[in-house]
Design an enzyme around this catalytic site. Structure first.
Site, short mmCIF file in Angstrom:
data_model
loop_
_atom_site.label_atom_id
_atom_site.label_comp_id
_atom_site.label_asym_id
_atom_site.label_seq_id
_atom_site.Cartn_x
_atom_site.Cartn_y
_atom_site.Cartn_z
CE LYS A 1 -0.73 0.20 4.92
NZ LYS A 1 -1.31 -0.66 6.08
NE ARG B 1 -5.60 -0.16 11.53
CZ ARG B 1 -4.64 -0.29 10.48
NH1 ARG B 1 -3.88 0.63 10.29
NH2 ARG B 1 -4.47 -1.53 10.00
C1 LIG Z 1 -0.30 -1.69 6.57
C2 LIG Z 1 -0.76 -2.80 7.18
C3 LIG Z 1 0.16 -3.65 7.28
C4 LIG Z 1 1.72 -3.64 6.85
O1 LIG Z 1 2.26 -2.62 8.11
P1 LIG Z 1 3.88 -2.41 8.12
O2 LIG Z 1 4.13 -1.69 9.42
O3 LIG Z 1 4.25 -1.64 6.89
O4 LIG Z 1 4.28 -3.74 8.16
C5 LIG Z 1 -0.10 -5.08 7.76
N1 LIG Z 1 -1.47 -5.22 7.95
C6 LIG Z 1 -2.35 -4.46 8.11
C7 LIG Z 1 -4.01 -4.62 8.35
C8 LIG Z 1 -2.03 -3.06 7.36
O5 LIG Z 1 -3.17 -2.14 7.39
#
Ligand SMILES: *Cc1c(COP(=O)(O)O)cnc(C)c1O
Length: 356
Positions: free
Chosen positions: A36, A131
């Site tokens: 993302k 969250r």
């Molecule tokens: C963005 C996200 C991740 C990845 O997070 P990082 O800290 O970049 O490794 C994993 N799981 C969810 C649900 C996310 O939104």
């Protein structure tokens, strides 16, 4: 060359991915590569796949759709709970989605039926970061309802920590996720394929040497892209910290007083913590340089300048730095960036990406 730009080194990204895949594999944990922060870059996705990730994940269905066009076989997970209004699109392009709302799962089931497809669901559990996530005492009810719906499969459970409140993964919350997996399996006589412990913030816990329990997957974005773990932003040994760098161009280079003159009121954005430039106070004049990039494109607090260069301030379109040597107009300056600066740079239409 066009500036500002992100320089993305795919070989370094692949190395970061494969190193993590190998280390986590040793603990029985697979890696989902999270794209993302790069807006679902197809080239970054390909590098992660070459590095051995078991699948790709993204929070936006638009990004997944774009990656799907070129990575037909890769398993793709929507890691943000789907919008009801996008359920058909989710079924069409994603194999798996993370879910917390029965209304959404029902709609996914309905869309999957209409489209003659099967969709896999991972239920996210709230473990304290506040969250996304189903409260643990409601998990069994939602799992039961999911199991009764046609054309959706309960693939597993997962959790996400350290994103909103900074709650760290530890033996207690990860143990809770494991025991929830055990009890779902026992209650419903099923086998959960995936117990996805979390994101890059889980690495410290995984490598702390304890028992990882039922956790058999984690989802990694920042660790692969920037080579750091997000709890303390420490470098991860053996990974590249400069797989993605930001380049900006000098548009003004002057010797100027270090302090402003005239009567002072508020500036456009307030100031960066002025103590950062405490060193300047006792000097009359400095080499002040302006780079053509600003808050519209980056988070100025997330840039690490090269040696001898200090960031003084930023407005929407100007980044003001001080340097030991005068930096010529037209010169390019390379910065290391953190996650926040990366996300903003990727989403700025004024910053191009150059993959190589
Ligand atoms: C963005 C996200 C991740 C990845 O997070 P990082 O800290 O970049 O490794 C994993 N799981 C969810 C649900 C996310 O939104």
């Amino acid at each position: 060359m066009t500036a500002p730009r992100l320089e993305i080194d795919l070989a370094k990204l692949q190395h970061n991915a494969s190193t993590l895949v190998e280390r986590l594999g040793g603990r029985g944990i697979t890696v989902t590569g999270i794209t993302k922060a790069t807006l679902g870059s197809r080239a970054v996705a390909a590098a992660m796949l070459r590095g051995g990730v078991v699948g790709l994940g993204d929070s936006r269905i638009e990004n997944i759709q774009s990656m799907r066009d070129v990575h037909e076989q890769a398993s793709m997970t929507l890691v943000r709970s789907p919008m009801l209004s996008q359920s058909r699109r989710v079924i069409k392009y994603a194999d798996v989605s993370f879910n917390t709302e029965l209304a959404v799962i029902s709609e996914l089931s309905h869309a999957a039926q209409c489209m003659g497809r099967t969709h896999a669901v991972v239920l996210m559990v709230e473990l304290g970061d506040l969250r996304e996530g189903i409260m643990p005492h409601n998990l069994h009810d939602i799992a039961r309802a999911t199991l009764e719906l046609p054309n959706v499969i309960l693939k597993g459970i997962g959790s996400n920590l350290a994103c909103r409140s900074g709650v760290s993964p530890d033996n207690s919350n990860m143990g809770k996720l494991s025991s929830l997996a055990d009890s779902l399996e026992k209650t419903f006589g099923i086998t959960l394929d995936t117990v996805s412990g979390g994101n890059s913030a889980n690495l410290d816990w995984v490598f702390s040497g304890g028992d990882v329990g039922r956790i058999n997957n984690i989802r990694l974005g920042e660790a692969i892209l920037l080579g750091r773990e997000p709890l303390h932003r420490e470098p991860i040994p053996g990974l590249h910290l400069n797989a993605i760098e930001l380049v900006a161009e000098v548009i003004e280079s002057k010797v100027k007083p270090s302090q402003p003159w005239g009567s002072l009121a508020q500036s456009a954005f307030g100031h960066l913590p002025s103590d950062k430039c405490a060193g300047n106070r006792d000097r009359d004049i400095i080499n002040q340089t302006i780079l053509a990039i600003g808050r519209q494109d980056i988070d100025p607090t997330g840039l690490k300048p090269p040696l001898g260069v200090t960031i003084l301030d930023a407005s929407s379109d100007h980044l003001i730095v001080e340097s030991a040597q005068l930096l010529e107009v037209g010169k390019e300056v390379v910065f290391q960036i953190n996650y926040s600066a990366l996300v903003r740079a990727m989403t700025s239409p004024f910053v191009v990406s150059r993959v190589h």
